[in-house]
Design an enzyme around this catalytic site. Structure first.
Site, PDB file in Angstrom:
ATOM      1  CB  SER A 242       5.355   1.718  -5.351  1.00  0.00           C
ATOM      2  OG  SER A 242       4.078   1.595  -5.949  1.00  0.00           O
ATOM      3  CE  LYS A 243       4.198   0.788   2.302  1.00  0.00           C
ATOM      4  NZ  LYS A 243       4.150  -0.577   2.840  1.00  0.00           N
ATOM      5  NE  ARG A 244       1.470   2.695  -8.226  1.00  0.00           N
ATOM      6  CZ  ARG A 244       1.768   1.855  -9.191  1.00  0.00           C
ATOM      7  NH1 ARG A 244       0.848   1.095  -9.718  1.00  0.00           N
ATOM      8  NH2 ARG A 244       3.001   1.760  -9.660  1.00  0.00           N
ATOM      9  CD  GLU A 252       4.096  -3.700   4.625  1.00  0.00           C
ATOM     10  OE1 GLU A 252       2.913  -3.691   4.248  1.00  0.00           O
ATOM     11  OE2 GLU A 252       5.006  -3.060   4.043  1.00  0.00           O
TER      12      GLU A 252
END
Ligand code: GLU
Length: 472
Positions: A242-244, A252
């Site tokens: 996840s983004k974490r 990206e």
């Protein structure tokens, strides 16, 4: 079914970006089809009208294109196929495999509350399943499939093995809502069937859906595709990516300067193996990829490994291709792209820029000596090597370089001779030379820089740092 030509697909929902997990699933499907002379299709699951903006779809197409995952035919829009989904629901209704359910939300809730109070399964059992059409009210209804209630459903999964689900755990799921719109479960099955999909390779978060979707295949008498549910990608801490954990969108990675070839290699290896092979080309991946090599446990995303593989792919790429991808990287990273003259200069130096680079950013960094014009302002560390003695030596070097032939051998000889005269090591001269030519440490060898810059520019840079010294 195994005799049919292979047709695979990726069916992303437009979320605004392309998740790295979706990219890996797409890659597996692409490799599986391409390695078998089959087709690889793209379907945009755009039924959520709020999220399905043209920009969100474009993000997926851009991600696919960047990774070089070409699909056959046009991308299919799931939303546009809604009439066909409804048609299949009505067909199941006519054949008695589905029924109209008039239960209201309140009634369903009451059923569940009562079941919970009695400690029974809260799976809704509609009273309309076997109701005679004559008893139907003139009221809104949904179309539910008649799921089997006894026995079991076995998913023969190429990754997970045989997965058995008890049929009393399957509900009569809604296929058509009361406004006539199809549900996701119905749409996926109808689309996969109509698109001729033979192999469904997707994340194992869809494994439970497979059992429910099979009820539709059975009701329609359609062949069930081969299923391969692949474990999800986790972060370094073993939790779902996840983004974490940092970047999760493929764009990206483009903006971080990773080459698509390295990305493909890394993502292919992430959850799939071929012996101990870590580095491989696209051709090898296509030849080797199989469902049997997919692991059963989640794989962990490891940026170090990605970089390592990228560092092996970049040197193998054609110089012009590297330049093209550098321009795409600069644009994605919102950095100024290179004008024609600079791009040409970069191309002529590419041979000595790409060899150890792991990212395009590292190439651009190493190329600063040609991207910066005189006077070169040395950074703090480089400035230290330009002491009085070194500048004196560089001053002596200038006339010696005036008339020699501008080749690597002669340049090396000339500098070595000068070092000898001053009883200093060649390596010691490299630092001030580098400082004069590049002003910074990440740069090619001094001789490569001299060759790329040419005589005139080299001499001018040497003069810039040595003209104000008195030592001769
Ligand atoms: N749209 C689903 C997703 O993005 C994929 C459905 C499928 O592969 O069957 O997770």
């Amino acid at each position: 079914m195994s005799d049919r030509p292979v047709v695979t697909r990726i069916a992303p929902s437009p979320t605004g970006f392309m998740h790295i997990g979706t990219a890996r699933t797409a890659l597996f499907n692409w490799l599986y089809a391409r390695g078998r002379g089959g087709k690889f299709l793209l379907r945009i699951e755009d039924t959520d009208r709020e999220r399905s903006t043209p920009e969100a779809t474009d993000a997926i197409l851009a991600g696919m294109r960047w990774l070089g995952l070409d699909w056959d035919g046009d991308a299919v829009s799931q939303f546009e196929r809604a009439p066909r989904h409804a048609e299949v629901a009505l067909q199941m209704l006519t054949a008695g495999h589905a029924y109209k359910c008039f239960s209201t939300q309140d009634e369903i809730q009451a059923f569940r509350d009562a079941a919970r109070a009695e400690g029974k399964s809260t799976l809704f059992h509609s009273p309309w399943r076997d109701a005679a059409p004559g008893t139907h009210p003139d009221a809104p209804y949904v179309v539910r499939i008649k799921a089997p209630r006894d026995g079991k459903t076995i998913i023969h999964d190429e990754v997970q093995g045989d997965v058995t689900i008890r049929n009393d755990q399957l509900d009569d799921m809604v296929c058509l809502r009361s406004d006539g719109s199809p549900t996701y479960m119905l749409a996926v099955v109808v689309d996969d069937h109509d698109m001729g999909v033979t192999h469904v390779i997707r994340g194992d978060d869809h494994l439970n859906n497979a059992a429910r979707q099979m009820t539709i295949y059975h009701a329609m008498g359609w062949p069930v595709p081969v299923y391969a549910h692949i474990p999800l990608i986790h972060g370094a801490d073993g939790k779902k990516l996840s983004k974490r954990h940092g970047a999760t969108g493929v764009e990206e990675y483009l903006a971080m300067g990773y080459p698509a070839a390295g990305m493909r290699n890394y993502l292919t290896r992430l959850g799939w193996s071929h012996g101990n092979d870590e580095f491989f080309t696209d051709d090898q991946a296509r030849d080797w990829f199989n469902l049997g090599g997919i692991g059963k446990s989640p794989s962990r995303f490891d940026t170090k490994k990605l970089e390592n593989l990228c560092g092996q792919h970049i040197p193998l790429m054609e110089d012009a291709d590297v330049l093209r991808q550098i321009q795409a990287y600069l644009a994605a990273a919102a950095l100024p792209t290179l004008d024609d003259a600079t791009a040409d200069a970069l191309l002529s130096a590419m041979y000595c820029l790409k060899d150890r680079a792991k990212t395009f950013g590292q190439i651009v960094e190493k190329a600063q000596f040609i991207l910066t014009s005189r006077p070169i302002v040395p950074d703090e560390k480089s400035a230290k090597s330009l002491d009085e003695v070194s500048r004196g030596i560089l001053k002596q070097l200038t006339p010696q370089l005036q008339n020699v032939s501008w080749s690597r051998d002669t340049l090396e000889e000339t500098v070595a001779r000068l070092a000898e005269v001053h009883e200093t090591k060649l390596g010691k001269l490299a630092a001030p030379l580098r400082a004069a030519l590049a002003g910074r440490s990440p740069s090619p060898s001094v001789f490569d820089m001299m060759l790329v810059l040419g005589r005139e520019e080299t001499l001018a840079r040497l003069a810039d740092v040595s003209q104000d010294t008195d030592l001769d």
